[in-house]
Design a protein around this motif. Structure first.
Motif, PDB file in Angstrom:
ATOM      1  N   CYS A  56      38.807  41.482  45.330  1.00 11.06           N
ATOM      2  CA  CYS A  56      39.094  40.327  46.083  1.00 11.06           C
ATOM      3  C   CYS A  56      39.887  39.531  45.097  1.00 11.06           C
ATOM      4  CB  CYS A  56      37.559  39.691  46.059  1.00 11.06           C
ATOM      5  SG  CYS A  56      37.685  37.929  47.197  1.00 11.06           S
ATOM      6  N   CYS A  57      41.117  39.266  45.683  1.00 11.78           N
ATOM      7  CA  CYS A  57      42.134  38.610  44.964  1.00 11.78           C
ATOM      8  C   CYS A  57      41.636  37.076  44.631  1.00 11.78           C
ATOM      9  CB  CYS A  57      43.324  38.395  45.738  1.00 11.78           C
ATOM     10  SG  CYS A  57      44.674  37.348  44.800  1.00 11.78           S
ATOM     11  N   PRO A  58      41.639  36.553  43.271  1.00 11.12           N
ATOM     12  CA  PRO A  58      41.135  35.124  42.998  1.00 11.12           C
ATOM     13  C   PRO A  58      41.977  34.123  43.781  1.00 11.12           C
ATOM     14  CG  PRO A  58      42.018  36.628  41.199  1.00 11.12           C
ATOM     15  CD  PRO A  58      42.128  37.343  41.989  1.00 11.12           C
ATOM     16  N   ARG A  59      43.203  34.622  43.825  1.00 12.66           N
ATOM     17  CA  ARG A  59      44.052  33.329  44.421  1.00 12.66           C
ATOM     18  C   ARG A  59      43.957  33.423  46.059  1.00 12.66           C
ATOM     19  NH1 ARG A  59      47.176  31.717  40.135  1.00 12.66           N
ATOM     20  NH2 ARG A  59      47.060  33.444  38.536  1.00 12.66           N
ATOM     21  N   CYS A  60      44.177  34.530  46.688  1.00 13.35           N
ATOM     22  CA  CYS A  60      44.406  34.415  48.274  1.00 13.35           C
ATOM     23  C   CYS A  60      43.127  35.260  48.690  1.00 13.35           C
ATOM     24  CB  CYS A  60      45.677  34.985  48.606  1.00 13.35           C
ATOM     25  SG  CYS A  60      45.972  36.749  48.398  1.00 13.35           S
ATOM     26  N   GLU A  61      42.103  35.588  47.903  1.00 14.98           N
ATOM     27  CA  GLU A  61      41.022  36.455  48.692  1.00 14.98           C
ATOM     28  C   GLU A  61      41.261  37.677  49.404  1.00 14.98           C
ATOM     29  OE1 GLU A  61      38.476  33.546  50.577  1.00 14.98           O
ATOM     30  OE2 GLU A  61      38.172  32.375  48.493  1.00 14.98           O
ATOM     31  N   SER A  62      42.406  38.032  49.278  1.00 14.20           N
ATOM     32  CA  SER A  62      43.022  39.590  49.707  1.00 14.20           C
ATOM     33  C   SER A  62      42.025  40.527  49.159  1.00 14.20           C
ATOM     34  CB  SER A  62      44.369  39.626  49.695  1.00 14.20           C
ATOM     35  OG  SER A  62      44.446  41.118  50.067  1.00 14.20           O
ATOM     36  N   ALA A  63      41.580  41.365  50.105  1.00 18.94           N
ATOM     37  CA  ALA A  63      40.768  42.604  49.459  1.00 18.94           C
ATOM     38  C   ALA A  63      41.543  43.861  49.278  1.00 18.94           C
ATOM     39  CB  ALA A  63      39.707  42.844  50.590  1.00 18.94           C
ATOM     40  N   ILE A  64      42.980  43.655  49.257  1.00 18.45           N
ATOM     41  CA  ILE A  64      43.614  44.842  49.227  1.00 18.45           C
ATOM     42  C   ILE A  64      44.494  44.620  47.629  1.00 18.45           C
ATOM     43  CG2 ILE A  64      45.761  46.277  49.859  1.00 18.45           C
ATOM     44  CD1 ILE A  64      44.833  45.297  52.724  1.00 18.45           C
ATOM     45  N   GLY A  65      44.114  45.599  46.889  1.00 15.46           N
ATOM     46  CA  GLY A  65      44.761  45.501  45.497  1.00 15.46           C
ATOM     47  C   GLY A  65      45.174  46.580  45.046  1.00 15.46           C
ATOM     48  N   ARG A  66      46.326  46.600  44.150  1.00 13.29           N
ATOM     49  CA  ARG A  66      46.708  48.032  43.761  1.00 13.29           C
ATOM     50  C   ARG A  66      46.747  48.048  42.282  1.00 13.29           C
ATOM     51  NH1 ARG A  66      50.260  51.772  45.543  1.00 13.29           N
ATOM     52  NH2 ARG A  66      50.833  50.668  47.567  1.00 13.29           N
ATOM     53  N   LEU A  67      46.201  49.102  41.761  1.00 15.61           N
ATOM     54  CA  LEU A  67      46.124  49.447  40.219  1.00 15.61           C
ATOM     55  C   LEU A  67      47.413  49.475  39.494  1.00 15.61           C
ATOM     56  CD1 LEU A  67      43.771  49.396  37.940  1.00 15.61           C
ATOM     57  CD2 LEU A  67      44.171  52.054  38.159  1.00 15.61           C
ATOM     58  N   VAL A  68      47.760  48.576  38.695  1.00 15.33           N
ATOM     59  CA  VAL A  68      49.007  48.748  37.912  1.00 15.33           C
ATOM     60  C   VAL A  68      48.772  48.776  36.536  1.00 15.33           C
ATOM     61  CG1 VAL A  68      50.187  47.274  39.734  1.00 15.33           C
ATOM     62  CG2 VAL A  68      49.091  46.354  37.747  1.00 15.33           C
ATOM     63  N   GLY A  69      47.949  48.887  35.891  1.00 13.48           N
ATOM     64  CA  GLY A  69      47.593  49.145  34.528  1.00 13.48           C
ATOM     65  C   GLY A  69      45.841  49.209  34.251  1.00 13.48           C
ATOM     66  N   ALA A  70      45.915  50.068  33.125  1.00 14.04           N
ATOM     67  CA  ALA A  70      44.404  50.145  32.814  1.00 14.04           C
ATOM     68  C   ALA A  70      44.304  50.493  31.292  1.00 14.04           C
ATOM     69  CB  ALA A  70      43.770  51.573  33.323  1.00 14.04           C
ATOM     70  N   TRP A  71      43.372  49.971  30.465  1.00 15.29           N
ATOM     71  CA  TRP A  71      43.250  50.203  29.093  1.00 15.29           C
ATOM     72  C   TRP A  71      42.011  50.401  28.700  1.00 15.29           C
ATOM     73  CZ3 TRP A  71      45.665  46.243  31.573  1.00 15.29           C
ATOM     74  CH2 TRP A  71      47.156  46.191  31.349  1.00 15.29           C
ATOM     75  N   ARG A  72      41.577  51.208  27.796  1.00 17.45           N
ATOM     76  CA  ARG A  72      40.147  51.385  27.445  1.00 17.45           C
ATOM     77  C   ARG A  72      40.096  50.299  26.377  1.00 17.45           C
ATOM     78  NH1 ARG A  72      36.564  56.223  24.883  1.00 17.45           N
ATOM     79  NH2 ARG A  72      34.823  55.062  24.369  1.00 17.45           N
ATOM     80  N   ARG A  73      38.966  49.564  26.461  1.00 11.70           N
ATOM     81  CA  ARG A  73      38.627  48.786  25.352  1.00 11.70           C
ATOM     82  C   ARG A  73      38.165  49.398  24.134  1.00 11.70           C
ATOM     83  NH1 ARG A  73      38.891  43.227  25.171  1.00 11.70           N
ATOM     84  NH2 ARG A  73      37.127  42.325  23.952  1.00 11.70           N
ATOM     85  N   ARG A  74      38.572  48.914  23.022  1.00 10.35           N
ATOM     86  CA  ARG A  74      37.870  49.392  21.751  1.00 10.35           C
ATOM     87  C   ARG A  74      36.943  48.541  21.107  1.00 10.35           C
ATOM     88  NH1 ARG A  74      39.199  54.712  21.860  1.00 10.35           N
ATOM     89  NH2 ARG A  74      41.315  55.012  22.615  1.00 10.35           N
ATOM     90  N   GLY A  75      35.838  49.150  20.622  1.00 10.98           N
ATOM     91  CA  GLY A  75      35.038  48.213  20.036  1.00 10.98           C
ATOM     92  C   GLY A  75      33.947  47.929  20.663  1.00 10.98           C
TER      93      GLY A  75
END
Ligand SMILES: [Zn+2]
Length: 75
Positions: A56-75
């Motif tokens: 859910c977009c925090p700005r326009c509340e659209s429910a359609i989003g595209r994944l553009v990046g992902a990282w595994r968090r360390r620690g």
């Protein structure tokens, strides 16, 4: 999302771009420590874990989003 110490072993940061307003937002997800849990970003993307995420977009509340990046968090 609830984080419980001791039950969560993998945390990923996702960058998601809204398909409506094109703004990007970050989202942190925690993967339960189960047998077939994804252990890397590649495994996360290939798994169906992301399919169950609701965006859910925090700005326009659209429910359609595209994944553009992902990282595994360390620690
Ligand atoms: Zn938006």
């Amino acid at each position: 999302m609830q984080l419980t110490v001791g039950e969560i072993s993998r945390v990923f940061d996702l960058q998601i771009r809204c398909e409506n307003c094109m703004r990007e937002s970050e989202r942190r997800i925690a993967v339960p420590d189960i047998d077939d849990a994804p252990d890397s970003v590649d495994e996360l993307i290939e798994s169906n874990f992301l399919a169950n995420l609701r965006f859910c977009c925090p700005r326009c509340e659209s429910a359609i989003g595209r994944l553009v990046g992902a990282w595994r968090r360390r620690g």
